[in-house]
Design a protein around this motif. Structure first.
Motif, PDB file in Angstrom:
ATOM      1  N   VAL A   1       0.184   7.041 -15.444  1.00 54.40           N
ATOM      2  CA  VAL A   1       0.692   5.551 -15.229  1.00 54.40           C
ATOM      3  C   VAL A   1       1.940   5.319 -16.047  1.00 54.40           C
ATOM      4  O   VAL A   1       1.897   5.875 -17.321  1.00 54.40           O
ATOM      5  N   GLN A   2       2.823   4.737 -15.431  1.00 49.31           N
ATOM      6  CA  GLN A   2       4.121   4.339 -16.195  1.00 49.31           C
ATOM      7  C   GLN A   2       4.002   2.813 -16.675  1.00 49.31           C
ATOM      8  O   GLN A   2       3.783   2.080 -15.975  1.00 49.31           O
ATOM      9  N   LEU A   3       4.475   2.512 -17.749  1.00 50.78           N
ATOM     10  CA  LEU A   3       4.405   1.015 -18.316  1.00 50.78           C
ATOM     11  C   LEU A   3       5.721   0.631 -18.597  1.00 50.78           C
ATOM     12  O   LEU A   3       6.647   1.527 -19.172  1.00 50.78           O
ATOM     13  N   CYS A  21       3.803  -6.385 -19.449  1.00 53.57           N
ATOM     14  CA  CYS A  21       3.922  -4.997 -19.396  1.00 53.57           C
ATOM     15  C   CYS A  21       3.372  -4.562 -17.956  1.00 53.57           C
ATOM     16  O   CYS A  21       2.350  -4.798 -17.804  1.00 53.57           O
ATOM     17  N   ALA A  22       4.307  -4.076 -17.335  1.00 52.05           N
ATOM     18  CA  ALA A  22       4.109  -3.557 -15.733  1.00 52.05           C
ATOM     19  C   ALA A  22       3.581  -2.494 -15.807  1.00 52.05           C
ATOM     20  O   ALA A  22       4.512  -1.606 -16.288  1.00 52.05           O
ATOM     21  N   ALA A  23       2.723  -2.387 -14.952  1.00 49.08           N
ATOM     22  CA  ALA A  23       2.219  -0.663 -14.808  1.00 49.08           C
ATOM     23  C   ALA A  23       2.586  -0.479 -13.319  1.00 49.08           C
ATOM     24  O   ALA A  23       2.622  -1.345 -12.410  1.00 49.08           O
ATOM     25  N   SER A  24       2.539   0.695 -13.110  1.00 50.26           N
ATOM     26  CA  SER A  24       2.984   1.483 -11.971  1.00 50.26           C
ATOM     27  C   SER A  24       2.467   2.908 -11.799  1.00 50.26           C
ATOM     28  O   SER A  24       2.178   3.649 -12.887  1.00 50.26           O
ATOM     29  N   GLY A  25       2.163   3.515 -10.618  1.00 50.91           N
ATOM     30  CA  GLY A  25       1.698   4.718 -10.653  1.00 50.91           C
ATOM     31  C   GLY A  25       0.442   5.290 -10.465  1.00 50.91           C
ATOM     32  O   GLY A  25       0.111   6.453 -10.472  1.00 50.91           O
ATOM     33  N   ASP A  26      -0.425   4.388 -10.683  1.00 46.39           N
ATOM     34  CA  ASP A  26      -1.953   4.641 -10.763  1.00 46.39           C
ATOM     35  C   ASP A  26      -2.679   3.403 -10.462  1.00 46.39           C
ATOM     36  O   ASP A  26      -2.165   2.203 -10.442  1.00 46.39           O
ATOM     37  N   ILE A  27      -3.893   3.434 -10.590  1.00 43.30           N
ATOM     38  CA  ILE A  27      -4.774   2.284 -10.331  1.00 43.30           C
ATOM     39  C   ILE A  27      -5.224   1.729 -11.565  1.00 43.30           C
ATOM     40  O   ILE A  27      -5.908   1.766 -12.376  1.00 43.30           O
ATOM     41  N   PHE A  28      -4.414   0.463 -11.637  1.00 44.23           N
ATOM     42  CA  PHE A  28      -4.161  -0.398 -12.976  1.00 44.23           C
ATOM     43  C   PHE A  28      -5.567  -0.954 -13.462  1.00 44.23           C
ATOM     44  O   PHE A  28      -5.755  -0.824 -14.676  1.00 44.23           O
ATOM     45  N   SER A  29      -6.379  -1.164 -12.664  1.00 49.69           N
ATOM     46  CA  SER A  29      -7.657  -1.676 -12.788  1.00 49.69           C
ATOM     47  C   SER A  29      -8.581  -0.633 -13.403  1.00 49.69           C
ATOM     48  O   SER A  29      -9.724  -0.906 -14.028  1.00 49.69           O
ATOM     49  N   ASN A  72      -3.614  -9.254 -15.467  1.00 50.31           N
ATOM     50  CA  ASN A  72      -3.700  -9.570 -13.841  1.00 50.31           C
ATOM     51  C   ASN A  72      -3.749  -8.323 -13.173  1.00 50.31           C
ATOM     52  O   ASN A  72      -2.527  -7.500 -12.896  1.00 50.31           O
ATOM     53  N   ASN A  73      -4.733  -7.652 -12.746  1.00 48.00           N
ATOM     54  CA  ASN A  73      -5.107  -6.592 -11.999  1.00 48.00           C
ATOM     55  C   ASN A  73      -4.408  -6.441 -10.511  1.00 48.00           C
ATOM     56  O   ASN A  73      -4.249  -5.507  -9.995  1.00 48.00           O
ATOM     57  N   VAL A  74      -4.238  -7.612 -10.114  1.00 51.52           N
ATOM     58  CA  VAL A  74      -3.518  -7.746  -8.573  1.00 51.52           C
ATOM     59  C   VAL A  74      -2.186  -7.292  -8.776  1.00 51.52           C
ATOM     60  O   VAL A  74      -1.498  -6.367  -7.893  1.00 51.52           O
ATOM     61  N   ASP A  98      -5.036   3.646 -21.175  1.00 55.82           N
ATOM     62  CA  ASP A  98      -6.007   4.520 -21.091  1.00 55.82           C
ATOM     63  C   ASP A  98      -7.169   4.470 -20.008  1.00 55.82           C
ATOM     64  O   ASP A  98      -7.909   3.174 -20.158  1.00 55.82           O
ATOM     65  N   PRO A  99      -7.301   5.301 -18.921  1.00 58.97           N
ATOM     66  CA  PRO A  99      -8.495   5.230 -18.219  1.00 58.97           C
ATOM     67  C   PRO A  99      -9.865   5.634 -18.937  1.00 58.97           C
ATOM     68  O   PRO A  99     -11.136   5.691 -18.171  1.00 58.97           O
TER      69      PRO A  99
END
Length: 125
Positions: A1-3, A21-29, A72-74, A98-99
């Motif tokens: 994930v990129q932050l 902090c905006a996340a992209s590239g993976d399932i944020f939730s 906000n997971n959406v 971290d997942p």
């Protein structure tokens, strides 16, 4: 994930500021999220963390009662609302993810493998 962290700036003591902090590239939730801060020459300090579902959150002693972490997971974004800012809050603030943490959160920098680039918060007296 990129932050990607944003929202830092120069404020006066007593003011408020909200970091994002905006996340992209993976399932944020699937990621527990955290905020840390660092002053040059010092170790990175735990600020706040939040569980995957946003139900559980924890804070460092120096910010408890003044800062609030939400997510906000959406929109795949985590926020840090900072109120009653003090000069000693001046630092570069980093978001981390971290997942592997599971359903809770962690206060340790070693629990997080994904880090944003940091955003500078300066609080003048």
């Amino acid at each position: 994930v990129q932050l990607q962290a944003s929202g830092g700036g120069l404020v006066q003591a007593g003011d408020s500021l909200r970091l994002s902090c905006a996340a992209s590239g993976d399932i944020f939730s699937e990621y527990a999220m955290a905020w840390f801060r660092q002053i040059a020459g010092k170790e990175r300090e735990f600020v706040a963390a939040i569980s995957r579902d946003g139900v559980n959150a924890g804070y460092g002693d120096s910010v408890k009662g003044r800062f609030t972490v939400t997510r906000n997971n959406v929109d795949a974004t985590v926020f840090l609302q900072m109120n009653s800012l003090k000069p000693e809050d001046t630092a570069v603030y980093y978001c981390a993810a971290d997942p592997r943490i599971g359903t809770g959160y962690s206060r340790s920098i070693y629990s997080y493998d994904n880090w944003g680039q940091g955003t500078l918060v300066t609080v003048s007296s």
